[in-house]
Scaffold this active site. Structure first.
Site: not given
Ligand SMILES: *Cc1c(COP(=O)(O)O)cnc(C)c1O
Length: 412
Positions: A362-364
């Protein structure tokens, strides 16, 4: 099984290692992964759940009923299995109620708790005849209105927000201002009102908190729970036939956590129970547990899809992450993120170990599976196994976040 090599740190009992591979319920984890396909998955060992209940019952006073709180793991096959091991089920939504009823458990052995029950929740609970745990004065009136409408007398109990707190609990659920239940000091008034309504009053529900590993704290909470129940019983216009003392038994997740010492907790419970029973011989006492019964029986498994080094630190990037297992990422009520016990499932022992960060896709920056963990050197396609994942995993995670495939669930 290699006898010289130490077991992976934090691996709970009941798993074995064969040919350097972790087995769940006797099946090598790579075989399970092949069965599932590309997706990450949860695997639960039903025999370990049975064994946990058996172990608990060797200590727990035989007269205390054990309920399974299904929100910990509501997979229907798990609920079916647990229904055969326990005296009842606790649910917190209409959908959970449906799963519980489909096991064939007697409705009077199902209780329905939770603040802010919807119209559908209450309609379903009344028509099923399960014990509705009233969480407010308003809710009592809504159930009374349904009782009048359907010409029935639904069984109800009152959730008490105690006037004490469970010390050192991972998640406090009572004491002080809370959305749960009715403040202890207002309960006598509510009981007077219930007595005037077409409701079948069963008793009280007192739940102080979750995930406690300190036996002293649980003993104190049980002492105070029975003392409070005694005080409320003395003021109740109706007999207390049912007393749910909650649960709160914790499991060790992190390095340094020690398993709960069950014996002193149960010894104390035996004394408290005897005193209570002498005064209330017809009262059923229930302990409701979720995590303690199922968490250690489950693993979460995902696959390394990339590996890289950034400014001296190794990153293993997997196809699983916080969207499948929020608690693992440290974002499910934890104050400080700590590492769950993890192993490389198909390579439990390696010739060399290295310190790695395990992250999801995930882009976090929150998508963390393990931080600075010492593990055998692993590469693309290796399997990351996370222990202690049988509770508050699959359904406690935001599967839709970033729209990757949801994980699979297997009950073995
Ligand atoms: C969540 C919950 C439980 C189960 O808690 P565990 O820590 O999983 O044992 C029990 N009772 C109530 C009312 C709950 O909300």
């Amino acid at each position: 099984m290699s006898h010289e090599a130490p077991l992976p740190a934090g691996m709970p009992p009941g798993f074995d290692i064969r040919g350097n591979e972790l087995c769940v319920a006797g099946t090598p984890v790579s075989e399970l992964a092949a069965r599932v396909g590309d997706r990450p998955f949860y695997a639960y060992d039903s025999a370990l759940m049975s064994e946990r209940v058996r172990f608990l019952r060797t200590h727990l006073p035989a007269e205390i009923d054990l309920h399974y709180a299904i929100k910990a793991n509501p997979m229907p096959a798990v609920v079916q299995h647990m229904s055969g091991l326990t005296e009842g089920l606790d649910v917190a939504s209409a959908a959970e109620l449906g799963v519980a009823l489909s096991t064939g458990v007697d409705p009077l052995d199902i209780s329905f708790a939770g603040p802010g029950k919807s119209a559908r929740d209450l309609e379903d609970a009344v028509s099923a005849g399960v014990i509705i745990i009233l969480e407010s004065f308003n809710e009592m009136e809504r159930v009374a209105a349904l009782a009048a409408k359907h010409h029935c007398q639904p069984p109800v109990a009152v959730r008490v927000n105690p006037d004490f707190e469970l010390k050192s609990s991972g998640m406090k659920m009572g004491g002080g201002p809370r959305p749960f239940g009715v403040d202890a000091e207002d309960v006598p008034e509510l009981l007077q009102r219930i007595a005037r309504e077409p409701l079948r009053f069963m008793g009280l529900h007192i739940f102080t908190g979750s995930q406690n590993l300190r036996h002293e704290a649980l003993i104190e909470a049980h002492d105070q729970t029975f003392a409070l129940a005694q005080r409320l019983a003395a003021e109740s216009p109706m007999p207390i036939q049912w007393l749910n003392i909650g649960g709160g038994l914790g499991i060790p997740y992190f390095p340094g956590d020690q398993p709960l010492a069950l014996e002193p907790v149960c010894d104390n419970l035996r004394q408290r129970f005897s005193a209570w029973q002498a005064a209330h011989p017809d009262c059923t006492v229930v302990m409701e547990l979720g995590r303690y019964l199922v968490a250690e029986a489950g693993v979460y498994v995902c696959r390394v899809s990339d590996r890289k080094t950034s400014r001296g630190q190794v990153y293993l990037i997997t196809n699983g992450g916080l969207h499948h297992h929020l608690a693992l990422s440290g974002n499910f009520g934890q104050v400080i993120r700590k590492n769950y016990p993890v192993c490389i499932g198909n390579r439990v022992h390696g010739d060399t170990e290295e310190v790695v960060n395990i992250v999801g896709p995930l882009c976090t920056p929150l998508d963390i599976l393990g931080q600075r963990m010492s593990l055998p050197v692993a590469g693309i396609d290796d399997l990351i196994v996370v222990f202690q994942s049988g509770a508050y995993g699959f359904t406690a995670s935001p599967h839709l976040f970033l729209s990757h495939p949801a994980p699979e669930e297997l009950l073995l």
